[in-house]
Motif scaffolding. Structure first.
Motif, PDB file in Angstrom:
ATOM      1  N   ASP A   1       2.518  -2.391   6.971  1.00  8.73           N
ATOM      2  CA  ASP A   1       1.247  -1.936   7.213  1.00  8.73           C
ATOM      3  C   ASP A   1       1.163  -0.455   7.536  1.00  8.73           C
ATOM      4  O   ASP A   1       0.096   0.046   7.777  1.00  8.73           O
ATOM      5  CB  ASP A   1       0.315  -2.409   8.335  1.00  8.73           C
ATOM      6  N   PHE A   2       2.373   0.138   7.492  1.00  9.21           N
ATOM      7  CA  PHE A   2       2.533   1.702   7.735  1.00  9.21           C
ATOM      8  C   PHE A   2       1.838   2.096   9.096  1.00  9.21           C
ATOM      9  O   PHE A   2       1.306   3.387   9.085  1.00  9.21           O
ATOM     10  CB  PHE A   2       1.540   2.407   6.420  1.00  9.21           C
TER      11      PHE A   2
ATOM     12  N   GLY B   1       0.829  -1.231   0.124  1.00 11.77           N
ATOM     13  CA  GLY B   1      -0.056   0.355  -0.074  1.00 11.77           C
ATOM     14  C   GLY B   1       0.778   1.342   0.131  1.00 11.77           C
ATOM     15  O   GLY B   1       1.910   1.340  -0.465  1.00 11.77           O
ATOM     16  N   ILE B   2       0.108   2.324   0.394  1.00  4.30           N
ATOM     17  CA  ILE B   2       1.007   3.683   0.619  1.00  4.30           C
ATOM     18  C   ILE B   2       0.831   4.270   1.687  1.00  4.30           C
ATOM     19  O   ILE B   2       1.398   5.237   2.152  1.00  4.30           O
ATOM     20  CB  ILE B   2       0.666   4.596  -0.467  1.00  4.30           C
TER      21      ILE B   2
ATOM     22  N   LEU C   1       7.175   2.902   1.977  1.00  2.00           N
ATOM     23  CA  LEU C   1       6.993   2.637   0.368  1.00  2.00           C
ATOM     24  C   LEU C   1       7.911   2.139  -0.241  1.00  2.00           C
ATOM     25  O   LEU C   1       8.184   1.036  -0.976  1.00  2.00           O
ATOM     26  CB  LEU C   1       6.199   3.856  -0.340  1.00  2.00           C
ATOM     27  N   SER C   2       9.238   2.782  -0.275  1.00  2.00           N
ATOM     28  CA  SER C   2      10.345   2.422  -0.963  1.00  2.00           C
ATOM     29  C   SER C   2      11.114   1.083  -0.398  1.00  2.00           C
ATOM     30  O   SER C   2      11.611   0.301  -1.122  1.00  2.00           O
ATOM     31  CB  SER C   2      11.531   3.564  -0.853  1.00  2.00           C
TER      32      SER C   2
ATOM     33  N   VAL D   1       3.922  -6.772  -7.995  1.00  2.00           N
ATOM     34  CA  VAL D   1       3.351  -5.940  -6.876  1.00  2.00           C
ATOM     35  C   VAL D   1       1.782  -5.570  -7.508  1.00  2.00           C
ATOM     36  O   VAL D   1       1.568  -5.104  -8.536  1.00  2.00           O
ATOM     37  CB  VAL D   1       4.142  -4.726  -6.626  1.00  2.00           C
ATOM     38  N   ILE D   2       0.969  -5.701  -6.208  1.00  2.00           N
ATOM     39  CA  ILE D   2      -0.500  -5.182  -6.541  1.00  2.00           C
ATOM     40  C   ILE D   2      -0.542  -3.874  -5.186  1.00  2.00           C
ATOM     41  O   ILE D   2      -0.934  -4.255  -4.039  1.00  2.00           O
ATOM     42  CB  ILE D   2      -1.555  -6.311  -6.291  1.00  2.00           C
ATOM     43  N   PRO D   3      -0.393  -2.698  -5.565  1.00  2.00           N
ATOM     44  CA  PRO D   3      -0.757  -1.775  -4.540  1.00  2.00           C
ATOM     45  C   PRO D   3      -1.991  -1.394  -4.321  1.00  2.00           C
ATOM     46  O   PRO D   3      -2.862  -1.226  -5.182  1.00  2.00           O
ATOM     47  CB  PRO D   3       0.155  -0.335  -5.270  1.00  2.00           C
ATOM     48  N   VAL D   4      -2.343  -1.171  -3.029  1.00  2.00           N
ATOM     49  CA  VAL D   4      -3.960  -0.668  -2.767  1.00  2.00           C
ATOM     50  C   VAL D   4      -3.782   0.519  -2.003  1.00  2.00           C
ATOM     51  O   VAL D   4      -3.043   0.917  -1.297  1.00  2.00           O
ATOM     52  CB  VAL D   4      -4.304  -1.751  -1.554  1.00  2.00           C
TER      53      VAL D   4
END
Length: 696
Positions: free
Chosen positions: A109-110, A9-10, A119-120, A133-136
């Motif tokens: 999980d940020f 994720g971000i 993120l990096s 990768v599948i970013p959400v």
């Protein structure tokens, strides 16, 4: 090389567990051995891994799942740098990858991780793992324009860091913005972008989770009631006439424990289904009298009534800050999440993009997944006559949440609604029909009387007959009001299939109705016929069973190689029973020369290559048979049960074949998953029937 998919994720709060669960569903449809790796973890055991392990029966040692905890990672990064952290995690990842065909990686999980540029770090780990990768991107409480910008920025970030981006997912988007956002994202990026709407049931805590968080006492309620989602909170202070209109479906009533009138009134409303509530939470450590609790238990059996010591205000603060979590103990949330994922993503395209390595093995789970996916691809309506049965209602909930098919439940509507409410099941817009009071009853009576006039059935007699749920359901199928029927969880086989014999009847190309079981072994699926219907078929009927069974096998992705079973192989034996099988084999070959058929043949020569090499060398079927036709019901029924119990096989069926329209029978000991699978099979049979009709 092991294929890996990295879901990341971000920022926190993106609800990516829906995507992780959905991707695991796709992977387990394709391969048997799927591993899980979480590079960094807060707590062990990790709730998401425990959910995946429970749902997909993973045998992976939990100790291999985790790279390290966040505290250890932060210390290692501070002391020895990011390169050493990444190197350590890569080594631990490969310990998993070497043992599995594909690995699902659960990104960080940020959430209070104390790691710079998270993120990096995820992007670098994905690259070092060789993972796509599948970013959400989380969209809750954001405008469509804001989500659009974040999706595009997230793609550029991961793509710019060298990642192989499979697809983008915007999750928890306001339902009113979902379609517009999906339209605006179409073709904006070089990879597919899927937009999932916010689903309140996924973030709603269950009553059990609330009870645990508040340290509540459970005064009343069973496991099913405690598993209900609390979709909202209604605080009781007004008098009952003013309070009742404030109740909403799935709400948790919070009221001081001395308000017995609100407790009884809420549960009475639930019992009437107007509306069904999640439960009652009593504050101030006050508990109603024993008489009130006894009345409450009778009004709404299973509905939770909890008690906490605090007053309503601090309790409310705690409740409003609470968010539900998907865990191994919340299977309903998992079904809802999968239904959401499958409803708003192109799972076929995503599966192709994942392109996990495939083999010849077909596990029971892979077979079940394929059935649900195939049924969902062209939704049909299936009627379930046993609408008040608890297992049927639980199965209906799974089918509806997964979007497998449309349903009609038969029985007294008030009883169905009350039973569903007591079980905490939301039937949505499911069609409910009571045969006894339905406006269809008169027309069905006329139809049945016409069909059975040669047996002396009058309209008056037919009027009574069609009030039976199985006759009514069969007539719905016959008249095109439903595409198929499944019954038998509380009815005998005869009660289920007799109406089909009388009303639907056999197809023109079939002399009899027969059945098969799909026997799901550890590494393959075999088709057994006939193990449920015909006691002692003659050679002509046995040949018909073989042809029907081969067609059924092909419908469900099993390449038919027919073994006509006997106690003798080839020409080694004689006798009336052997000659019957020999004659049936020749009839199959004459009618369908395109089918690979062998017989008479013993079971071991049919399925074991080493035995086949000795007894029937050069046979196209021996040693690799997939459709096994038994000479009589005694042999077939005992064999399928012996294999089921002794070899641990999953037996799916009986699946009826030879009827003009699909009707299927359940075992009276059927589990919820058995009912789900049988309904899916019935829907697929209806799809195939429709295709044949359209070709004519």
């Amino acid at each position: 090389m092991t294929r890996s998919v990295y879901v990341t994720g971000i920022d926190r709060g993106d609800g990516r567990q829906v995507v992780e669960l959905g991707v695991m569903e796709l992977l387990t449809r394709q391969v048997d051995r799927v591993g899980v790796f979480r590079p960094l973890v807060h707590d062990r055991p990790d709730r998401m891994f425990e959910l995946l392990r429970s749902r997909y029966r993973l045998s992976q040692d939990p100790a291999t799942v985790y790279g390290m905890d966040y505290h250890e990672a932060s210390a290692l990064q501070a002391e020895q740098g990011t390169d050493e952290l990444v190197s350590t995690l890569v080594d631990r990842f490969h310990l998993v990858a070497r043992d599995y065909d594909v690995v699902l990686v659960l990104g960080t999980d940020f959430a209070a991780t104390q790691l710079p540029d998270e993120l990096s770090l995820n992007a670098r780990l994905a690259n070092e793992f060789g993972a796509s990768v599948i970013p959400v991107v989380g969209g809750r409480a954001q405008t469509a324009g804001s989500v659009l910008a974040e999706v595009r920025n997230a793609y550029r970030a991961y793509d710019g860091l060298g990642c192989d981006v499979l697809a983008m997912v915007a999750n928890r988007v306001d339902r009113e913005d979902r379609d517009e956002l999906a339209r605006r994202l179409t073709d904006r990026l070089p990879v597919p972008t899927y937009v999932l709407p916010d689903e309140p049931a996924l973030s709603a805590p269950t009553v059990a989770q609330i009870s645990q968080a508040l340290g509540a006492r459970v005064l009343l309620g069973d496991d099913s009631g405690l598993a209900r989602d609390a979709l909202g909170f209604v605080f009781g202070g007004a008098m009952l006439p003013s309070f009742l209109p404030a109740l909403t479906p799935g709400c948790l009533v919070v009221t001081p424990g001395d308000r017995a009138d609100l407790v009884v009134g809420s549960l009475a409303a639930h019992s009437a289904g107007t509306p069904p509530i999640a439960g009652v939470l009593l504050t101030l450590n006050e508990v109603p009298s024993e008489e009130i609790l006894t009345l409450a238990a009778r009004l709404a059996p299973g509905t939770p009534v909890l008690s906490v010591a605090g007053n309503s205000f601090p309790t409310a603060e705690h409740l409003f800050s609470m968010e539900g979590k998907m865990t191994a103990a919340t299977p309903r949330k998992a079904e809802t999440a999968l239904g959401l994922f499958e409803g708003y993503t192109d799972t076929a395209d995503l599966a192709r993009r994942v392109s996990a390595p495939t083999g010849d093995r077909i596990t029971p789970m892979m077979f079940e997944h394929k059935l649900l996916e195939q049924a969902r691809s062209d939704r049909r309506r299936v009627v379930l006559p046993e609408g008040t049965e608890e297992r049927v209602l639980h199965a209906a909930e799974v089918l509806l949440r997964r979007g497998v098919c449309d349903l009609t439940l038969l029985g007294p509507q008030d009883r169905i609604r009350k039973q569903a409410a007591d079980l905490g099941i939301d039937l949505g817009d499911t069609q409910l029909i009571d045969p006894a009071t339905s406006e269809l009853r008169d027309a069905f009576a006329e139809k049945y009387a016409q069909l059975r006039a040669h047996k002396g059935v009058t309209v008056e007699l037919a009027h009574d007959v069609v009030s039976d749920v199985n006759y009514f359901g069969t007539l719905m199928v016959q008249e095109g009001l439903a595409d198929g029927m499944v019954s038998g969880s509380v009815h005998s086989t005869a009660a289920t299939i007799r109406p089909a014999f009388e009303i639907i009847r056999t197809r023109p190309d079939s002399s009899i109705v027969s059945s098969v079981f799909f026997m799901c072994l550890a590494d393959k699926v075999l088709v057994y016929g006939d193990c449920a219907v015909n006691p002692d078929p003659d050679a002509e009927q046995l040949a018909d069973i073989a042809v029907q069974s081969a067609a059924t096998a092909a419908q469900f992705g099993v390449e038919p190689r027919i073994a006509m079973l006997s106690y003798s192989t080839g020409t080694s034996g004689s006798g009336a029973d052997v000659e019957k099988v020999r004659a049936a084999t020749e009839l199959v070959r004459a009618r369908r020369p395109d089918l690979k058929t062998e017989g008479p043949i013993q079971y071991d020569a049919a399925v074991e290559p080493s035995v086949a090499a000795t007894k029937l060398p050069g046979s196209e079927v021996a040693g690799q048979a997939s459709v096994l036709v038994f000479p009589d019901l005694n042999t077939g029924n005992n064999t399928y049960k012996a294999v089921q119990r002794s070899a641990g096989a999953i037996a799916v069926g009986p699946v009826l074949q030879g009827l003009r329209k699909p009707v299927n029978d359940l075992s009276r000991g059927a589990l919820v998953q058995d009912i789900v699978t049988t309904v899916a099979i019935t829907a697929i049979q209806a799809q195939n029937l429709s295709e044949k009709v359209s070709e004519l």
